[in-house]
Structures are given as structure tokens and as C-alpha cells.
Scaffold this motif. Sequence first.
Motif, PDB file in Angstrom:
ATOM      1  N   ALA A  37      49.353  -9.030  42.017  1.00  0.00           N
ATOM      2  CA  ALA A  37      50.640  -8.936  41.665  1.00  0.00           C
ATOM      3  C   ALA A  37      51.224  -8.454  40.998  1.00  0.00           C
ATOM      4  O   ALA A  37      52.417  -7.233  40.519  1.00  0.00           O
ATOM      5  CB  ALA A  37      51.207 -10.191  41.784  1.00  0.00           C
ATOM      6  N   VAL A  38      50.664  -8.270  39.770  1.00  0.00           N
ATOM      7  CA  VAL A  38      50.934  -6.407  38.521  1.00  0.00           C
ATOM      8  C   VAL A  38      50.768  -5.151  38.962  1.00  0.00           C
ATOM      9  O   VAL A  38      51.621  -4.524  39.393  1.00  0.00           O
ATOM     10  CB  VAL A  38      50.087  -7.042  36.908  1.00  0.00           C
ATOM     11  CG1 VAL A  38      50.201  -5.674  36.447  1.00  0.00           C
ATOM     12  CG2 VAL A  38      50.817  -8.613  36.700  1.00  0.00           C
ATOM     13  N   LEU A  39      49.700  -5.291  39.635  1.00  0.00           N
ATOM     14  CA  LEU A  39      49.408  -3.717  40.553  1.00  0.00           C
ATOM     15  C   LEU A  39      50.579  -3.617  41.246  1.00  0.00           C
ATOM     16  O   LEU A  39      51.012  -2.363  41.655  1.00  0.00           O
ATOM     17  CB  LEU A  39      48.056  -3.619  40.523  1.00  0.00           C
ATOM     18  CG  LEU A  39      47.274  -3.963  39.500  1.00  0.00           C
ATOM     19  CD1 LEU A  39      45.149  -3.960  40.286  1.00  0.00           C
ATOM     20  CD2 LEU A  39      47.307  -3.021  38.764  1.00  0.00           C
ATOM     21  N   ILE A  40      50.776  -4.272  41.863  1.00  0.00           N
ATOM     22  CA  ILE A  40      52.062  -4.210  43.563  1.00  0.00           C
ATOM     23  C   ILE A  40      52.993  -3.691  42.589  1.00  0.00           C
ATOM     24  O   ILE A  40      53.239  -3.299  42.936  1.00  0.00           O
ATOM     25  CB  ILE A  40      51.740  -5.470  44.487  1.00  0.00           C
ATOM     26  CG1 ILE A  40      50.708  -5.942  45.392  1.00  0.00           C
ATOM     27  CG2 ILE A  40      52.567  -5.519  45.048  1.00  0.00           C
ATOM     28  CD1 ILE A  40      50.173  -7.070  46.196  1.00  0.00           C
ATOM     29  N   SER A  41      53.440  -4.625  41.652  1.00  0.00           N
ATOM     30  CA  SER A  41      54.505  -4.419  41.000  1.00  0.00           C
ATOM     31  C   SER A  41      54.834  -3.482  40.517  1.00  0.00           C
ATOM     32  O   SER A  41      56.154  -2.487  40.876  1.00  0.00           O
ATOM     33  CB  SER A  41      55.192  -6.121  39.745  1.00  0.00           C
ATOM     34  OG  SER A  41      54.676  -6.732  40.280  1.00  0.00           O
ATOM     35  N   LYS A  42      53.784  -3.044  40.235  1.00  0.00           N
ATOM     36  CA  LYS A  42      53.833  -0.969  39.117  1.00  0.00           C
ATOM     37  C   LYS A  42      53.906  -0.478  40.067  1.00  0.00           C
ATOM     38  O   LYS A  42      54.939   0.588  40.000  1.00  0.00           O
ATOM     39  CB  LYS A  42      53.030  -1.050  38.330  1.00  0.00           C
ATOM     40  CG  LYS A  42      52.645  -1.971  36.850  1.00  0.00           C
ATOM     41  CD  LYS A  42      51.429  -1.645  36.096  1.00  0.00           C
ATOM     42  CE  LYS A  42      51.531  -2.333  35.192  1.00  0.00           C
ATOM     43  NZ  LYS A  42      49.968  -2.979  34.149  1.00  0.00           N
ATOM     44  N   LYS A  43      53.699  -0.719  40.948  1.00  0.00           N
ATOM     45  CA  LYS A  43      53.396   0.570  42.465  1.00  0.00           C
ATOM     46  C   LYS A  43      55.048   0.765  43.191  1.00  0.00           C
ATOM     47  O   LYS A  43      55.663   1.555  43.200  1.00  0.00           O
ATOM     48  CB  LYS A  43      52.157   0.454  43.294  1.00  0.00           C
ATOM     49  CG  LYS A  43      51.071   1.028  42.730  1.00  0.00           C
ATOM     50  CD  LYS A  43      49.983   0.540  43.804  1.00  0.00           C
ATOM     51  CE  LYS A  43      48.380   0.964  43.225  1.00  0.00           C
ATOM     52  NZ  LYS A  43      47.505   0.470  44.459  1.00  0.00           N
TER      53      LYS A  43
END
Length: 65
Positions: A37-43
Amino acid sequence: MIFLSINSMKKILKREGAKVISDKAAIKLRQILNDHAVLISKKAIKNAMFSGRKVIKQEDIENIS
């Protein structure tokens, strides 16, 4: 920071057919999903900023490569 609850992880696992779930398994699933979720949010944030927006839209998440 983790926003997902252990109980939510257990519910997901039970819904998919698990009969008994250890706390360690639920905690590990929570950690993995939180990291994704963190990676998706950053992207998604990068996509919105690239488009000149501050608002994150559904398309920002859908268009993650």
C-alpha cells in the motif's frame, strides 16, 4: 506506520477458507499488504504530481507501472 488491523487480516484469510489463523500469520500479512500500500501510494502521488494535480484520483492508482 501501519493502518491495517490484525482482525481485518484474519477476516480476509477466513473469507478465503482458512479455519484457524495464528497471530503471527495475520501480522505478517498485514506487514506485506501495508508495504504494498505504501509503494502504491507513493507511485500514485508521483502520477498526480506529474499531471500537475494535488488530488490523487482513481486513475493515478490504476495507471501504476
